[in-house]
Scaffold this active site. Structure first.
Site, PDB file in Angstrom:
ATOM      1  N   SER A 128     -34.379  -2.223   5.657  1.00 48.35           N
ATOM      2  CA  SER A 128     -35.044  -1.892   6.910  1.00 48.35           C
ATOM      3  C   SER A 128     -36.016  -2.978   7.326  1.00 48.35           C
ATOM      4  O   SER A 128     -36.579  -3.671   6.493  1.00 48.35           O
ATOM      5  CB  SER A 128     -35.802  -0.573   6.754  1.00 48.35           C
ATOM      6  OG  SER A 128     -36.433  -0.249   7.962  1.00 48.35           O
ATOM      7  N   GLY A 129     -36.188  -3.089   8.622  1.00 44.80           N
ATOM      8  CA  GLY A 129     -37.179  -4.049   9.120  1.00 44.80           C
ATOM      9  C   GLY A 129     -36.579  -5.087  10.042  1.00 44.80           C
ATOM     10  O   GLY A 129     -37.277  -5.991  10.495  1.00 44.80           O
ATOM     11  N   HIS A 185     -34.201   7.800   7.199  1.00 50.53           N
ATOM     12  CA  HIS A 185     -35.292   6.958   7.704  1.00 50.53           C
ATOM     13  C   HIS A 185     -35.067   6.647   9.187  1.00 50.53           C
ATOM     14  O   HIS A 185     -35.970   6.774  10.009  1.00 50.53           O
ATOM     15  CB  HIS A 185     -35.364   5.675   6.869  1.00 50.53           C
ATOM     16  CG  HIS A 185     -36.092   4.545   7.539  1.00 50.53           C
ATOM     17  ND1 HIS A 185     -35.521   3.788   8.545  1.00 50.53           N
ATOM     18  CD2 HIS A 185     -37.332   4.053   7.370  1.00 50.53           C
ATOM     19  CE1 HIS A 185     -36.388   2.885   8.957  1.00 50.53           C
ATOM     20  NE2 HIS A 185     -37.494   3.020   8.263  1.00 50.53           N
ATOM     21  N   ASN A 186     -33.855   6.235   9.533  1.00 50.46           N
ATOM     22  CA  ASN A 186     -33.567   5.919  10.932  1.00 50.46           C
ATOM     23  C   ASN A 186     -33.678   7.155  11.813  1.00 50.46           C
ATOM     24  O   ASN A 186     -34.149   7.076  12.947  1.00 50.46           O
ATOM     25  CB  ASN A 186     -32.169   5.312  11.073  1.00 50.46           C
ATOM     26  CG  ASN A 186     -32.121   3.871  10.619  1.00 50.46           C
ATOM     27  OD1 ASN A 186     -32.898   3.459   9.763  1.00 50.46           O
ATOM     28  ND2 ASN A 186     -31.216   3.093  11.171  1.00 50.46           N
ATOM     29  N   GLU A 189     -37.172   7.797  12.502  1.00 47.03           N
ATOM     30  CA  GLU A 189     -37.602   6.794  13.499  1.00 47.03           C
ATOM     31  C   GLU A 189     -37.278   7.288  14.922  1.00 47.03           C
ATOM     32  O   GLU A 189     -38.111   7.176  15.826  1.00 47.03           O
ATOM     33  CB  GLU A 189     -36.873   5.488  13.172  1.00 47.03           C
ATOM     34  CG  GLU A 189     -37.057   4.356  14.125  1.00 47.03           C
ATOM     35  CD  GLU A 189     -36.157   3.175  13.728  1.00 47.03           C
ATOM     36  OE1 GLU A 189     -36.105   2.807  12.533  1.00 47.03           O
ATOM     37  OE2 GLU A 189     -35.496   2.620  14.623  1.00 47.03           O
ATOM     38  N   ARG A 287     -32.031  11.167  24.043  1.00 51.33           N
ATOM     39  CA  ARG A 287     -31.469   9.854  24.410  1.00 51.33           C
ATOM     40  C   ARG A 287     -30.159  10.056  25.168  1.00 51.33           C
ATOM     41  O   ARG A 287     -29.886   9.352  26.144  1.00 51.33           O
ATOM     42  CB  ARG A 287     -31.208   9.005  23.155  1.00 51.33           C
ATOM     43  CG  ARG A 287     -32.484   8.466  22.537  1.00 51.33           C
ATOM     44  CD  ARG A 287     -32.184   7.290  21.616  1.00 51.33           C
ATOM     45  NE  ARG A 287     -33.310   6.991  20.757  1.00 51.33           N
ATOM     46  CZ  ARG A 287     -33.362   5.953  19.932  1.00 51.33           C
ATOM     47  NH1 ARG A 287     -32.351   5.110  19.848  1.00 51.33           N
ATOM     48  NH2 ARG A 287     -34.432   5.743  19.178  1.00 51.33           N
ATOM     49  N   ARG A 449     -23.654  40.598  14.092  1.00 55.05           N
ATOM     50  CA  ARG A 449     -22.511  40.058  13.343  1.00 55.05           C
ATOM     51  C   ARG A 449     -21.771  41.168  12.612  1.00 55.05           C
ATOM     52  O   ARG A 449     -20.559  41.170  12.493  1.00 55.05           O
ATOM     53  CB  ARG A 449     -22.982  38.982  12.349  1.00 55.05           C
ATOM     54  CG  ARG A 449     -23.542  37.738  13.023  1.00 55.05           C
ATOM     55  CD  ARG A 449     -24.026  36.704  12.003  1.00 55.05           C
ATOM     56  NE  ARG A 449     -22.929  36.099  11.264  1.00 55.05           N
ATOM     57  CZ  ARG A 449     -22.685  36.253   9.973  1.00 55.05           C
ATOM     58  NH1 ARG A 449     -23.485  36.996   9.237  1.00 55.05           N
ATOM     59  NH2 ARG A 449     -21.664  35.664   9.401  1.00 55.05           N
TER      60      ARG A 449
HETATM   61  P1  NBP Z   1     -23.200  -8.569  12.403  1.00 51.79           P
HETATM   62  O1  NBP Z   1     -23.218  -7.110  12.190  1.00 51.79           O
HETATM   63  O2  NBP Z   1     -23.214  -9.073  13.778  1.00 51.79           O
HETATM   64  O3  NBP Z   1     -21.950  -9.184  11.639  1.00 51.79           O
HETATM   65  C1  NBP Z   1     -21.662 -10.559  11.712  1.00 51.79           C
HETATM   66  C2  NBP Z   1     -21.224 -11.071  10.377  1.00 51.79           C
HETATM   67  O4  NBP Z   1     -20.069 -10.348   9.903  1.00 51.79           O
HETATM   68  C3  NBP Z   1     -20.813 -12.518  10.450  1.00 51.79           C
HETATM   69  O5  NBP Z   1     -21.198 -13.154   9.272  1.00 51.79           O
HETATM   70  C4  NBP Z   1     -19.300 -12.405  10.558  1.00 51.79           C
HETATM   71  O6  NBP Z   1     -18.638 -13.542  10.130  1.00 51.79           O
HETATM   72  C5  NBP Z   1     -19.053 -11.296   9.592  1.00 51.79           C
HETATM   73  N1  NBP Z   1     -17.701 -10.714   9.679  1.00 51.79           N
HETATM   74  C6  NBP Z   1     -17.148  -9.933  10.634  1.00 51.79           C
HETATM   75 BR1  NBP Z   1     -17.950  -9.478  12.194  1.00 51.79          BR
HETATM   76  N2  NBP Z   1     -15.913  -9.539  10.351  1.00 51.79           N
HETATM   77  C7  NBP Z   1     -15.635 -10.094   9.162  1.00 51.79           C
HETATM   78  C8  NBP Z   1     -14.504 -10.073   8.333  1.00 51.79           C
HETATM   79  N3  NBP Z   1     -13.420  -9.371   8.650  1.00 51.79           N
HETATM   80  N4  NBP Z   1     -14.551 -10.774   7.183  1.00 51.79           N
HETATM   81  C9  NBP Z   1     -15.643 -11.463   6.849  1.00 51.79           C
HETATM   82  N5  NBP Z   1     -16.769 -11.510   7.593  1.00 51.79           N
HETATM   83  C10 NBP Z   1     -16.761 -10.840   8.735  1.00 51.79           C
HETATM   84  O7  NBP Z   1     -24.403  -9.260  11.577  1.00 51.79           O
HETATM   85  P2  NBP Z   1     -25.927  -8.834  11.454  1.00 51.79           P
HETATM   86  O8  NBP Z   1     -26.474  -8.400  12.769  1.00 51.79           O
HETATM   87  O9  NBP Z   1     -26.592  -9.909  10.696  1.00 51.79           O
HETATM   88  O10 NBP Z   1     -25.875  -7.526  10.549  1.00 51.79           O
HETATM   89  C11 NBP Z   1     -25.349  -7.533   9.223  1.00 51.79           C
HETATM   90  C12 NBP Z   1     -25.405  -6.116   8.686  1.00 51.79           C
HETATM   91  O11 NBP Z   1     -26.761  -5.703   8.648  1.00 51.79           O
HETATM   92  C13 NBP Z   1     -24.685  -5.082   9.541  1.00 51.79           C
HETATM   93  O12 NBP Z   1     -24.095  -4.130   8.706  1.00 51.79           O
HETATM   94  C14 NBP Z   1     -25.757  -4.456  10.353  1.00 51.79           C
HETATM   95  O13 NBP Z   1     -25.470  -3.105  10.697  1.00 51.79           O
HETATM   96  C15 NBP Z   1     -26.922  -4.533   9.433  1.00 51.79           C
HETATM   97  N6  NBP Z   1     -28.169  -4.675  10.203  1.00 51.79           N
HETATM   98  C16 NBP Z   1     -29.239  -4.140   9.752  1.00 51.79           C
HETATM   99  C17 NBP Z   1     -30.417  -4.258  10.421  1.00 51.79           C
HETATM  100  C18 NBP Z   1     -31.562  -3.655   9.848  1.00 51.79           C
HETATM  101  O14 NBP Z   1     -32.611  -3.619  10.440  1.00 51.79           O
HETATM  102  N7  NBP Z   1     -31.415  -3.182   8.665  1.00 51.79           N
HETATM  103  C19 NBP Z   1     -30.539  -4.967  11.597  1.00 51.79           C
HETATM  104  C20 NBP Z   1     -29.447  -5.532  12.036  1.00 51.79           C
HETATM  105  C21 NBP Z   1     -28.258  -5.378  11.339  1.00 51.79           C
HETATM  106  P3  NBP Z   1     -18.303 -14.726  11.206  1.00 51.79           P
HETATM  107  O15 NBP Z   1     -19.546 -15.541  11.288  1.00 51.79           O
HETATM  108  O16 NBP Z   1     -17.173 -15.446  10.586  1.00 51.79           O
HETATM  109  O17 NBP Z   1     -17.954 -14.068  12.505  1.00 51.79           O
END
Ligand code: NBP
Length: 484
Positions: A128-129, A185-186, A189, A287, A449
């Site tokens: 998270s974050g 947690h989400n 939020e 929402r 019921r």
């Molecule tokens: P994205 O969710 O946008 O995913 C992009 C990444 O996935 C790139 O590295 C891309 O490779 C790779 N990818 C995809 Br798309 N399909 C693929 C495949 N078939 N094989 C291999 N690689 C593949 O990235 P992000 O926004 O950095 O988020 C990463 C994770 O973290 C997600 O699960 C997201 O839900 C989570 N997240 C969490 C938070 C949080 O606050 N915790 C925030 C944002 C995201 P490429 O470069 O070759 O296209």
């Protein structure tokens, strides 16, 4: 092999986590499906630590010390499965695969089971974050085997944010526990944000305050027991003036809230577990309502759905209203968290996770969106009594909500009278009243019921299950075998 940990998937989250590992002295292996992301990371941030760049998955795996620790940070869903399928044949017994994406806990349970059968550890972890947290210290919620945490935990704890000397990372529980807790947690939020939005809307409508004046109100609130990241950013958003129009930015933003889906998952799961997480559910539905743009436009165009006349509060009605809304917000927030923690307990019971709720409050104190002063109180409550039947029963919270109740009722009644929707405030109050009432209308539901479906009922005065012969002679029969 010399890398301590590897990250595959180097979009914003993966890149920042990899930098965080390296900055904390861990030799970090890098891999990404598209090579340019690896090259860019090394070119821009290579000096921040010791990175081992790879061009293919096999050499990436080969660069890792055993047991190998591979963190997957790709798009949640099919991409995660695709990467796991590619990775598994390259790994050896005892290696640890970590999924830090926003996976559904059911997927994590499935993946953990499949990898366990291969002699591998699968750790589904909530992170998270957002991107800022990933770089400078997230809150981390890892699930999986206890054994894997011994090899992985210290590395994760080293990159997590610290609050009062305690890292915001701890072992959550087996298989899907980490992603489940992250999901709740989400959800919390969502509830917290909805409640803040209701407070804002009500003060604006009720007292005619400007966004800048309200920013000041929230800043003041942030100095008391509401102190939290969300209250702080509320003041920042309300203060912001749009450069183009000179209006408050909040007045030029389209009032249709979007959602990525974790709130929805929380509510779906709550329904399955039978836990009343009304605060989260109302937030998700609010929402959805805001996002029903065409329907809202049609209703406004028709002009047939009227509201109360008389817009704002005056005189005695206005007196102390800001403080009353503050109290209502705090009490409703306590309810939303109490429901969220009930849900964690229900998930833990259902799946045998043995989640320590106080520890969850502890690791949410930093790094994540719901970080708040208030979480210290929750931790203290569970430290005093880990088996607390509801957070609302803890002395501190019980007196906080009881003391707030007059204000809470005044605020909900006023909102209803003014025609300002406050589903979060009002459902939290309904939950509070539902929980504390000795007798509920549910007795009548059971009677209904039994009449239409012979579903039976229990009696307050004796053991057993009963059915009234509604369409017969009206007599009552005992239905359970013990009585026959
Ligand atoms: P994205 O969710 O946008 O995913 C992009 C990444 O996935 C790139 O590295 C891309 O490779 C790779 N990818 C995809 Br798309 N399909 C693929 C495949 N078939 N094989 C291999 N690689 C593949 O990235 P992000 O926004 O950095 O988020 C990463 C994770 O973290 C997600 O699960 C997201 O839900 C989570 N997240 C969490 C938070 C949080 O606050 N915790 C925030 C944002 C995201 P490429 O470069 O070759 O296209």
């Amino acid at each position: 092999a010399r890398a301590d940990i590897g990250v595959t998937g180097l979009a914003v989250m993966g890149r920042n986590l990899a930098r965080n590992f390296a900055r904390n002295g861990h030799v970090t292996a890098l891999h990404n499906r598209t090579q340019s992301r690896v090259d860019e990371l090394v070119a821009q941030f290579g000096a921040e630590g010791d990175f081992v760049a790879s061009t293919d998955l096999a050499s990436f795996v080969a660069s890792l010390k055993r047991p190998r620790r591979v963190m997957i940070m790709v798009k949640a869903g099919k991409a995660t499965d695709a990467v796991i399928d590619e990775l598994v044949p390259l790994l050896e017994e005892g290696d640890i695969v970590i999924d830090g994406g926003n996976a559904h806990f059911d997927d994590t349970r499935r993946r953990e089971q499949a990898l366990r059968a291969e002699g591998l550890h699968f750790v589904g972890t909530g992170v998270s974050g957002g991107e800022e947290g990933a770089l400078n210290g997230p809150s981390i919620m890892p699930g999986g085997s206890k054994e894997s945490y011994e090899a992985l935990g210290p590395i994760l704890e080293s990159i997590a944010v610290d609050v009062d000397g305690t890292p915001c990372c701890t072992y959550v529980g087996p298989d899907g526990a980490g992603h489940f807790v992250k999901m709740v947690h989400n959800g919390i939020e969502y509830a917290d944000m909805q409640l803040i939005a209701e407070a804002y809307d009500l003060l604006r409508q009720g007292l005619g305050k400007t966004p800048a004046e309200l920013a000041e109100v929230f800043r003041t609130w942030n100095e008391g027991d509401l102190e939290s990241f969300l209250i702080e950013i509320t003041a920042t958003v309300l203060d912001k003036v749009d450069a183009e129009t000179g209006k408050a930015l909040v007045d030029v933003i389209v009032d249709a809230a979007e959602q990525k889906g974790t709130g929805r998952w929380t509510v779906q799961t709550a329904l399955e577990l039978g836990v009343p997480t009304t605060g989260i559910a109302e937030a998700v539905f609010a929402r959805s309502l805001s996002g029903s743009v065409d329907q809202r436009k049609a209703v406004q165009a028709a002009g047939t759905l009227v509201g109360p006349s008389g817009a704002s509060l005056t005189g005695a009605e206005a007196e102390g209203f800001v403080e009353a809304v503050r109290d209502a917000l705090y009490a409703s927030k306590v309810v939303a968290y109490a429901q969220g923690f009930d849900m964690i307990q229900a998930g833990s019971d259902q799946y045998g996770w043995d989640v320590d709720k106080g520890a969850m409050a502890t690791i949410w104190r930093g790094g994540c969106i719901i970080r708040a002063q208030f979480l210290n109180r929750i931790k203290e409550a569970y430290d005093k009594d880990a088996a607390l039947a509801s957070l609302l029963l803890d002395d501190y919270f019980a007196s906080a909500v009881s003391n707030a109740q007059d204000s809470w009722r005044r605020v909900v009644a006023t909102a209803v009278r003014l025609g300002v929707p406050v589903p979060g405030f009002s459902s939290a109050l309904a939950y509070y009243d539902g929980l504390r009432r000795e007798r509920l209308g549910a007795a009548l539901v059971q009677g209904q019921r039994d009449l239409f479906g012979a579903h039976t009922y229990g009696r307050v005065d004796k053991e057993g299950t009963y059915h009234t012969l509604w369409s017969g002679d009206g007599s009552e029969e005992r239905q359970d075998t013990a009585g026959q």
